[in-house]
Design an enzyme around this catalytic site. Structure first.
Site, short mmCIF file in Angstrom:
data_model
loop_
_atom_site.label_atom_id
_atom_site.label_comp_id
_atom_site.label_asym_id
_atom_site.label_seq_id
_atom_site.Cartn_x
_atom_site.Cartn_y
_atom_site.Cartn_z
N SER A 153 14.97 -8.37 -6.50
CA SER A 153 15.55 -8.59 -5.17
C SER A 153 15.91 -10.07 -5.01
O SER A 153 15.19 -10.93 -5.54
CB SER A 153 14.54 -8.21 -4.09
OG SER A 153 14.97 -8.70 -2.83
N TYR A 166 6.26 -9.32 -1.35
CA TYR A 166 7.46 -8.68 -1.91
C TYR A 166 8.18 -9.63 -2.88
O TYR A 166 8.61 -9.21 -3.95
CB TYR A 166 8.37 -8.30 -0.74
CG TYR A 166 9.61 -7.53 -1.09
CD1 TYR A 166 9.56 -6.18 -1.41
CD2 TYR A 166 10.85 -8.16 -1.06
CE1 TYR A 166 10.72 -5.48 -1.71
CE2 TYR A 166 12.01 -7.46 -1.35
CZ TYR A 166 11.94 -6.12 -1.67
OH TYR A 166 13.09 -5.43 -1.96
N LYS A 170 8.88 -9.05 -6.79
CA LYS A 170 10.25 -8.95 -7.30
C LYS A 170 10.54 -9.99 -8.38
O LYS A 170 11.35 -9.75 -9.27
CB LYS A 170 11.25 -9.05 -6.15
CG LYS A 170 11.22 -7.83 -5.22
CD LYS A 170 11.38 -6.52 -6.00
CE LYS A 170 11.79 -5.36 -5.14
NZ LYS A 170 11.83 -4.09 -5.92
P1 NAD Z 1 14.15 3.09 0.57
O1 NAD Z 1 12.94 2.93 1.40
O2 NAD Z 1 15.30 3.85 1.12
O3 NAD Z 1 13.79 3.73 -0.84
C1 NAD Z 1 12.58 3.47 -1.51
C2 NAD Z 1 12.05 4.80 -1.98
O4 NAD Z 1 10.87 4.59 -2.78
C3 NAD Z 1 11.64 5.71 -0.82
O5 NAD Z 1 12.32 6.94 -0.91
C4 NAD Z 1 10.14 5.86 -0.99
O6 NAD Z 1 9.66 7.14 -0.58
C5 NAD Z 1 9.96 5.64 -2.48
N1 NAD Z 1 8.59 5.23 -2.82
C6 NAD Z 1 7.85 4.28 -2.20
N2 NAD Z 1 6.65 4.18 -2.77
C7 NAD Z 1 6.62 5.09 -3.79
C8 NAD Z 1 5.64 5.44 -4.76
N3 NAD Z 1 4.45 4.83 -4.78
N4 NAD Z 1 5.95 6.39 -5.67
C9 NAD Z 1 7.17 7.01 -5.65
N5 NAD Z 1 8.12 6.72 -4.74
C10 NAD Z 1 7.86 5.77 -3.82
O7 NAD Z 1 14.64 1.60 0.18
P2 NAD Z 1 15.84 1.09 -0.75
O8 NAD Z 1 16.48 -0.01 -0.02
O9 NAD Z 1 16.64 2.19 -1.28
O10 NAD Z 1 14.99 0.41 -1.93
C11 NAD Z 1 15.07 0.79 -3.29
C12 NAD Z 1 14.63 -0.39 -4.14
O11 NAD Z 1 15.57 -1.45 -4.01
C13 NAD Z 1 13.29 -0.97 -3.77
O12 NAD Z 1 12.60 -1.36 -4.93
C14 NAD Z 1 13.66 -2.18 -2.95
O13 NAD Z 1 12.64 -3.14 -2.93
C15 NAD Z 1 14.89 -2.64 -3.69
N6 NAD Z 1 15.77 -3.51 -2.93
C16 NAD Z 1 16.51 -3.03 -1.90
C17 NAD Z 1 17.35 -3.90 -1.24
C18 NAD Z 1 18.25 -3.42 -0.16
O14 NAD Z 1 19.08 -4.23 0.31
N7 NAD Z 1 18.16 -2.19 0.28
C19 NAD Z 1 17.41 -5.26 -1.59
C20 NAD Z 1 16.65 -5.70 -2.64
C21 NAD Z 1 15.84 -4.83 -3.32
#
Ligand code: NAD
Length: 298
Positions: A153, A166, A170
């Site tokens: 991230s 976080y 990351k």
């Molecule tokens: P989101 O909350 O929509 O998706 C995350 C998913 O992970 C959820 O469906 C959740 O149920 C699942 N999850 C959580 N803990 C779990 C576990 N222990 N075992 C199995 N599944 C589990 O969020 P997102 O934005 O789609 O995030 C996806 C990834 O991208 C994450 O790692 C997040 O940190 C990273 N990320 C997202 C952004 C963004 O802008 N959305 C930015 C940087 C990084």
């Protein structure tokens, strides 16, 4: 132009019930991959669980003519991680691609962050990515092929207020990715990380409303698919991705300043040279970095 296909490839996508993971799963399945849709189905802070989100995505893939199975295991436990990989082996006989995407948030300013809030976030992101990759690794090594995509991230790469847990996690994934790139090289395993920005339940309360249309998860998934494809030989790299823009992010070291027997005051007096960025080096291993220090002594 030949389409990049994933026929006969098996992909595990963790956290694929929502947001980015869901989009990665749909993208890979649409291009022929057989997908393990893993999701614990909890809330954003990692509490609770539900089989609904993973099942919904797997159903959608099947309805569109693809192949998918559901895993509702927790990435953060060794048993859960092993079961996710076993799900792939049982359903499809192998695993080729691991996309470590599952994640949670427990934001707090540093002074207010509890040990539990720190540990829980590291457990899902870092431990989870380690455990799922660890369970898949012997299979990848044995077949001499594998693609791993970890999810970092910008918060980790560059820091963000309220996200000490976080951002630690990351940036930890960058180290994991680089070492996996080195250790997997001879076995045909490539590992890279993405640092995405997308409109999901994780960011909808943080990003301006006008971002929804442009920062779609689909604008991240194409890069994930490329990094997961056999034609991509790049390894150990990190990419910023969002809203249609993709950029390599690299860890660089400045040219440095050197004086063998220096005092504390010498450091003060040469601070500008120590802080200089150009011409920078981009070592790809510890050995390359150490070599740069040795060369400076010659
Ligand atoms: P989101 O909350 O929509 O998706 C995350 C998913 O992970 C959820 O469906 C959740 O149920 C699942 N999850 C959580 N803990 C779990 C576990 N222990 N075992 C199995 N599944 C589990 O969020 P997102 O934005 O789609 O995030 C996806 C990834 O991208 C994450 O790692 C997040 O940190 C990273 N990320 C997202 C952004 C963004 O802008 N959305 C930015 C940087 C990084």
């Amino acid at each position: 132009m030949t389409e990049l296909r994933f026929d006969d490839r098996v992909a595990i996508i963790t956290g694929a019930g929502h947001g980015l993971g869901r989009s990665h799963a749909l993208t890979l399945a649409e291009r022929g991959a057989k997908v393990v849709v893993n999701d614990l189905g909890g809330t954003l802070d990692g509490t609770g669980s539900s089989a609904g989100p993973a099942a919904e995505v797997a159903e959608l893939i099947t309805k569109n003519g693809g192949e998918a199975v559901v895993s509702t295991h927790d990435v953060a436990t060794p048993e859960g991680a092993a079961a996710i990989v076993q799900t792939a082996i049982d359903a499809f006989g192998k695993v080729d691609i691991v996309v470590n995407n599952a994640g949670i948030l427990r934001d707090k300013s540093f002074g207010k962050m509890s040990v539990e809030e720190f540990d829980q976030v590291l457990a899902v992101h870092v431990r989870g990515s380690f455990l799922v990759t660890r369970a898949a690794f012997p299979h990848l090594k044995e077949q001499g092929y594998g693609r791993i995509v970890n999810t970092s991230s910008p918060a980790g790469l560059f820091g963000n207020f309220g996200q000490a847990n976080y951002s630690t996690a990351k940036m930890g994934l960058v180290g994991l990715t680089k070492t996996l790139g080195i250790e997997g090289a001879r076995a045909g395993i490539r590992a890279n990380a993405i640092a995405p920005i997308a409109w999901t339940r994780m960011t909808e309360s943080l990003l301006p409303a006008e971002f929804e249309e442009r920062f779609t998860p689909g604008r991240v998934s194409a890069l994930v698919a490329y990094l997961a494809h056999e034609s991509c030989e790049t390894s150990g790299e990190v990419f910023s991705v969002g809203a249609g823009r993709i950029a390599r992010v690299f860890v660089a070291e400045g040219p440095g300043w050197r004086q063998e027997d220096h005092t504390v005051e010498d450091i003060r007096d040469n601070w500008q040279a120590i802080m200089a960025e150009q011409p920078y080096l981009t070592p790809t291993t510890l050995g390359e970095q150490a070599g740069a220090s040795l060369r400076a002594m010659l």
